[in-house]
Design a protein around this motif. Structure first.
Motif, mmCIF file in Angstrom:
data_model
loop_
_atom_site.group_PDB
_atom_site.id
_atom_site.type_symbol
_atom_site.label_atom_id
_atom_site.label_comp_id
_atom_site.label_asym_id
_atom_site.label_seq_id
_atom_site.Cartn_x
_atom_site.Cartn_y
_atom_site.Cartn_z
ATOM 1 N N LEU A 294 49.498 36.688 41.856
ATOM 2 C CA LEU A 294 49.144 37.173 40.345
ATOM 3 C C LEU A 294 48.301 36.339 39.882
ATOM 4 O O LEU A 294 47.915 34.931 39.200
ATOM 5 C CB LEU A 294 50.585 37.603 39.590
ATOM 6 C CG LEU A 294 50.052 38.228 38.621
ATOM 7 C CD1 LEU A 294 50.326 40.430 38.645
ATOM 8 C CD2 LEU A 294 51.541 38.161 37.528
ATOM 9 N N SER A 295 47.486 36.973 38.751
ATOM 10 C CA SER A 295 46.453 36.318 38.170
ATOM 11 C C SER A 295 46.226 36.976 36.933
ATOM 12 O O SER A 295 46.309 38.284 37.105
ATOM 13 C CB SER A 295 44.805 35.972 38.761
ATOM 14 O OG SER A 295 45.504 35.367 40.339
ATOM 15 N N ASP A 296 45.666 36.514 35.942
ATOM 16 C CA ASP A 296 45.368 37.539 35.028
ATOM 17 C C ASP A 296 43.965 38.564 35.334
ATOM 18 O O ASP A 296 42.775 37.963 36.613
ATOM 19 C CB ASP A 296 44.813 36.689 33.598
ATOM 20 C CG ASP A 296 42.790 35.640 34.144
ATOM 21 O OD1 ASP A 296 41.970 36.352 34.508
ATOM 22 O OD2 ASP A 296 43.194 34.774 34.761
ATOM 23 N N ASN A 297 43.601 40.140 34.953
ATOM 24 C CA ASN A 297 43.361 40.716 35.713
ATOM 25 C C ASN A 297 41.745 39.946 35.785
ATOM 26 O O ASN A 297 41.225 40.378 37.100
ATOM 27 C CB ASN A 297 43.063 41.766 35.308
ATOM 28 C CG ASN A 297 42.443 42.937 35.898
ATOM 29 O OD1 ASN A 297 43.668 43.324 36.102
ATOM 30 N ND2 ASN A 297 41.551 43.983 34.796
ATOM 31 N N TRP A 300 41.771 38.309 38.923
ATOM 32 C CA TRP A 300 41.788 38.631 40.531
ATOM 33 C C TRP A 300 40.754 39.366 40.672
ATOM 34 O O TRP A 300 40.739 39.842 42.352
ATOM 35 C CB TRP A 300 43.388 39.855 39.976
ATOM 36 C CG TRP A 300 43.866 41.338 40.933
ATOM 37 C CD1 TRP A 300 43.806 40.787 42.623
ATOM 38 C CD2 TRP A 300 43.239 42.365 41.124
ATOM 39 N NE1 TRP A 300 44.309 41.577 42.930
ATOM 40 C CE2 TRP A 300 44.209 42.617 42.302
ATOM 41 C CE3 TRP A 300 42.575 43.069 40.127
ATOM 42 C CZ2 TRP A 300 42.915 44.356 42.899
ATOM 43 C CZ3 TRP A 300 41.986 44.560 40.622
ATOM 44 C CH2 TRP A 300 42.227 44.776 41.678
ATOM 45 N N ARG B 308 43.868 32.227 45.567
ATOM 46 C CA ARG B 308 43.095 32.673 43.893
ATOM 47 C C ARG B 308 41.594 31.793 43.585
ATOM 48 O O ARG B 308 41.311 31.113 42.584
ATOM 49 C CB ARG B 308 44.117 31.888 42.689
ATOM 50 C CG ARG B 308 45.625 32.228 42.751
ATOM 51 C CD ARG B 308 46.541 31.042 42.848
ATOM 52 N NE ARG B 308 47.985 32.073 42.662
ATOM 53 C CZ ARG B 308 47.856 32.712 41.334
ATOM 54 N NH1 ARG B 308 47.406 32.329 40.864
ATOM 55 N NH2 ARG B 308 49.392 32.743 41.196
ATOM 56 N N SER C 273 50.015 45.084 35.832
ATOM 57 C CA SER C 273 49.137 45.883 36.505
ATOM 58 C C SER C 273 50.186 46.650 37.867
ATOM 59 O O SER C 273 51.306 46.590 38.011
ATOM 60 C CB SER C 273 48.194 45.697 37.416
ATOM 61 O OG SER C 273 46.682 45.332 36.730
ATOM 62 N N SER C 276 51.862 44.618 41.316
ATOM 63 C CA SER C 276 51.416 43.828 41.065
ATOM 64 C C SER C 276 53.205 43.457 40.803
ATOM 65 O O SER C 276 54.315 43.146 40.655
ATOM 66 C CB SER C 276 50.886 43.092 40.109
ATOM 67 O OG SER C 276 49.400 44.294 40.124
ATOM 68 N N VAL C 277 53.112 41.914 42.020
ATOM 69 C CA VAL C 277 54.022 40.913 42.140
ATOM 70 C C VAL C 277 54.560 38.987 41.024
ATOM 71 O O VAL C 277 53.871 38.720 40.836
ATOM 72 C CB VAL C 277 54.366 40.463 43.100
ATOM 73 C CG1 VAL C 277 56.157 39.193 43.239
ATOM 74 C CG2 VAL C 277 54.551 41.412 44.103
ATOM 75 N N VAL C 278 55.008 39.590 40.131
ATOM 76 C CA VAL C 278 55.120 38.688 39.568
ATOM 77 C C VAL C 278 55.905 37.970 39.086
ATOM 78 O O VAL C 278 57.422 37.819 39.428
ATOM 79 C CB VAL C 278 55.477 38.943 37.626
ATOM 80 C CG1 VAL C 278 55.612 37.877 36.176
ATOM 81 C CG2 VAL C 278 54.788 40.121 36.991
ATOM 82 N N GLN C 287 46.282 41.208 30.708
ATOM 83 C CA GLN C 287 46.450 42.591 31.538
ATOM 84 C C GLN C 287 46.944 41.389 32.720
ATOM 85 O O GLN C 287 46.076 40.596 33.278
ATOM 86 C CB GLN C 287 45.433 43.218 32.070
ATOM 87 C CG GLN C 287 45.445 44.280 32.945
ATOM 88 C CD GLN C 287 46.249 45.061 33.318
ATOM 89 O OE1 GLN C 287 46.267 45.617 31.841
ATOM 90 N NE2 GLN C 287 46.712 45.636 34.014
ATOM 91 N N TYR C 288 47.887 41.603 34.056
ATOM 92 C CA TYR C 288 47.179 40.459 35.143
ATOM 93 C C TYR C 288 48.117 41.472 36.192
ATOM 94 O O TYR C 288 48.452 42.632 36.236
ATOM 95 C CB TYR C 288 49.298 39.841 34.688
ATOM 96 C CG TYR C 288 48.853 38.789 33.672
ATOM 97 C CD1 TYR C 288 48.321 37.438 34.033
ATOM 98 C CD2 TYR C 288 49.203 39.014 32.249
ATOM 99 C CE1 TYR C 288 48.772 36.116 33.156
ATOM 100 C CE2 TYR C 288 49.193 38.304 31.257
ATOM 101 C CZ TYR C 288 48.389 36.735 31.354
ATOM 102 O OH TYR C 288 48.484 35.836 30.851
ATOM 103 N N THR C 289 47.362 40.753 37.156
ATOM 104 C CA THR C 289 47.172 42.001 37.978
ATOM 105 C C THR C 289 47.761 40.776 39.729
ATOM 106 O O THR C 289 46.863 40.059 40.060
ATOM 107 C CB THR C 289 45.551 42.800 38.552
ATOM 108 O OG1 THR C 289 45.535 42.820 37.559
ATOM 109 C CG2 THR C 289 45.574 43.736 39.609
ATOM 110 N N GLY C 290 48.050 41.643 40.481
ATOM 111 C CA GLY C 290 48.018 40.582 42.058
ATOM 112 C C GLY C 290 47.898 41.955 43.497
ATOM 113 O O GLY C 290 49.592 41.696 43.394
ATOM 114 N N PHE C 291 47.357 42.783 43.295
ATOM 115 C CA PHE C 291 47.980 43.271 45.014
ATOM 116 C C PHE C 291 46.366 42.862 45.757
ATOM 117 O O PHE C 291 45.464 43.008 45.293
ATOM 118 C CB PHE C 291 48.670 44.573 44.965
ATOM 119 C CG PHE C 291 47.193 45.561 43.855
ATOM 120 C CD1 PHE C 291 46.049 46.252 44.295
ATOM 121 C CD2 PHE C 291 47.053 45.798 42.534
ATOM 122 C CE1 PHE C 291 45.207 46.904 44.193
ATOM 123 C CE2 PHE C 291 46.875 46.778 42.221
ATOM 124 C CZ PHE C 291 44.828 47.195 42.505
#
Lengths: 331, 331, 331
Positions: A294-297, A300, B308, C273, C276-278, C287-291
């Motif tokens: 996960l990152s800030d959008n 990402w 990352r 988002s 996405s996995v926290v 906003q946080y995203t990860g896929f």
């Protein structure tokens, strides 16, 4: 409940007044002066200093901190296990109106006359048990559970509300752009001491059975595909999916929303992290992981774009290496 | 059941004794001497050598291996389809106590007087069919199925236990930090020959309808958001999610735990791999994939950390390229 | 329903004939000559040109386009919110047979005599409300909802079919390769104006309660683990999973199939988002995203293979940098 009676029933060495009365189980942070609490991880022994509990359960490694705190403590080999057993004792003592899951079939349940339900089993309201299904001794179907034809449940199982056991596996043959149903002729066979979570589904096998071995624990919202086999004492967290014909070993764990594809074999003692996708067999015990961090959008978006171009980046590195040392080969 | 009667009903060319009696359908590996089995993939013809089945169904490509094995075989154009049809025949012959899903409404089902249920449909125990809902001929609601107001189901549909069809779509307008409900005024309209898996949910539309076309097959634990359209003969595996207002083509497949975001269009014959996330429209048929590959946990930690920092790595490669050929531009 | 009566009840400035009769709410693209429609995003004002609706609701930014179109329009501060409120008005006027969710307990529901159900609440068919559970004023349990012992629901909550509230949290202590049950002694406490989607599960706490604050909206097929806290007006889309003991702030959103691991804290106004996995606490709004991004399958295979070798690629870049500037250090 007195500290003395707790230690009498569950063991451990009590340091403190056995007559002290306990009215609550509570976590360290909010335990009040009549609560008993637990320190499962001795590295967090510093948390004991501020704990207001009447009594804490600790292991030998945290005994000094418990003594420093003052107040009662119980010395136990495994405080977390002690907590588990005390929770069970607590539940049995505080259940109002007698036994929590009394033997018998609720009048609103629909149990087929050709089903075999053990006299000690509890079939809760609005459950359905179809013909030929079997429910073993002391097993509990809480409410709205569906147990399909010919499926069987061992002893001491606990099935949470809304679980569906023995629905059709997802099998179709393609013909001329349509799907032709493959009737699912197998069963679901569940061993002893299995827990199945709320709204979890376990499909019956196509030809073979779907088999859930003794001691397996399945959380909520899990989907188990047809012909799957899950070995003894394996535990899966919520939202996990297992596609068809997976053969999963014993003593495995799967984190939440793990996804295990079909037609593969997983060895004993394999641990799959949350949100990770298993696409091939795993022969070696250990922890396996695979999800995008996960990152800030904005970060990402940059990293995702770069992931799509990794192949080109690798080619550029190779070209640079070639310039440096033209004889270099790129394995 | 004799081999002769199987071939009479399902076709194929029987090589062997038509009077031979079959008592079981079984996979190759565990088929016993009274079983019939199937070889769907001729590349696995070597498996026939050890197969104990009384009879195997094979295609022309595997006929030599079937002959070498000895024993009976049936030559069929598509052995997997043959297996599907034999499973159906088997089911119909072995159902105890008459028809499996007899027409009628179970006495524990709650069917509104203003619902229209075809006389040939089967409404199982503890189902709910609300006012204005329609269930077509020969459709089956197995148990605990909920069909909401004004929603309709075509003919020959099979709805597995616990499915919820016509719950509210998830629609809210933000106002002053709160959510104001958008009433969901559309319906769910389901065509013919649709199968809906256990505990799967299909939401009603907000203004338009949610439409599931003929021949669609949905596995368990699927979530279909409001206003979604799914084209003919598309199949989705368990745990798939479709957000609102997706327009999905015909003859598509989605692997387990696929996730399709909303307000996008997917062409016919698109295949989404398991655990992959579709964020944009897909105009071109083909197979699409996107999930992080699984590794042992230590490798994943390294790779995830590098993902990352991909942007920085790319900048470093660019700098090196610039040192080599200062005029180089980085597209 | 006339335009005039709509504007009287919901506000906004009507430009057009107040006597004009409306028979339908519809999206712009398919609105007919007796429909009212909405333009929520003024950047899409060009869509108005072809709209056949009798009346469109627009904001000031799109008023010129509405005038150019001809026909009636209503000027509103927030057309999307106007649409939400009109949908509510529409629902209330078109409900056949009186109130949609009339007060009272359906005869097929199983409500324990020691449960407290407010006289204005609606308990639909085949719901179960256990002992000590409480349902507040004007709350609705639609059908097949399970509310476990001692759990409580505030006022004006709406629980979609099949939701399970108060099933056991997933807690076990390992002992000698087996799992020992940790009885789940906490409750689920739900505030006012909460919506819970179809087949969504909310587990009771182990020692503490699971707490869902006022105004939270949960979509379908969601799993909320034990001891979780969700702050006011947070919304989660379908298939989201929240592991145990997560502390999630107010005014957050989680996209579909988001996965939030346990024992972490998420600040207010965090947006996760879809898919996405926290895995760690998030202290900063945003906003946080990860896929993993989707590609055609062949590209994905190449990129996935490269992701597995990122560590080596980075080492190669470092080696090249060292050749260029031997004194360079690699942070």
């Amino acid at each position: 409940m007195s500290l003395g009676s707790i230690a009498d029933r569950l063991g451990g060495v009590l340091h403190g007044d056995p007559a002290l009365s306990i009215t609550e189980l509570a976590p360290l942070a909010r335990a009040g002066s009549r609560a008993i609490s637990f320190l499962s991880d001795p590295r967090r022994a510093a948390q004991l200093a501020d704990c207001q509990a009447a009594c804490v359960v600790v292991s030998a490694k945290a005994e000094a901190a418990a003594q420093a705190r003052g107040g009662a403590y119980i010395l136990a080999g495994d405080p977390y296990l002690y907590y588990a057993r005390l929770s069970q004792l607590w539940r049995s003592l505080t259940s109002v109106g007698g036994e929590r899951f009394p033997p018998g079939i609720h009048p609103t349940a629909v149990v087929h006359p050709q089903a075999e339900v053990h006299a000690s089993a509890h079939i809760g309201p609005l459950c359905v048990v179809e013909a030929g299904a079997r429910v073993g001794a002391h097993s509990v179907l809480r409410s709205g559970v569906w147990l399909g034809q010919d499926c069987s449940l061992g002893e001491r199982c606990l099935i949470q509300p809304g679980a569906v056991i023995g629905g059709d596996g997802f099998g179709f043959a393609a013909v001329d752009g349509r799907w032709e149903k493959i009737e699912q002729l197998g069963r679901v066979v569940i061993g002893n001491d299995v827990e199945v979570g709320a709204n979890t589904c376990i499909d019956r096998g196509a030809l073979d059975d779907t088999v859930i071995a003794d001691g397996v624990k399945l959380d909520n919202q899990i989907q188990i595909g047809h012909n799957t086999r899950i070995g003894e004492h394996t535990a899966m967290a919520g939202c996990t999916g297992v596609a068809g014909s997976a053969d999963i070993g014993a003593h495995c764990t799967v984190g939440g929303a793990g996804m295990i594809l079909g037609h593969l074999t997983i060895a004993d003692h394999v641990h799959v992290s949350a949100a990770s996708v298993v696409t091939r067999s795993i022969a070696k015990p250990g922890q396996y992981t695979g999800f995008f961090p996960l990152s800030d959008n904005a970060s990402w978006e940059k990293n995702a774009a770069n992931v799509r171009q990794l192949h080109q980046l690798r080619a550029r590195v190779r070209a640079l290496e070639h310039l440096q040392t033209p004889q270099a080969s790129d394995a």
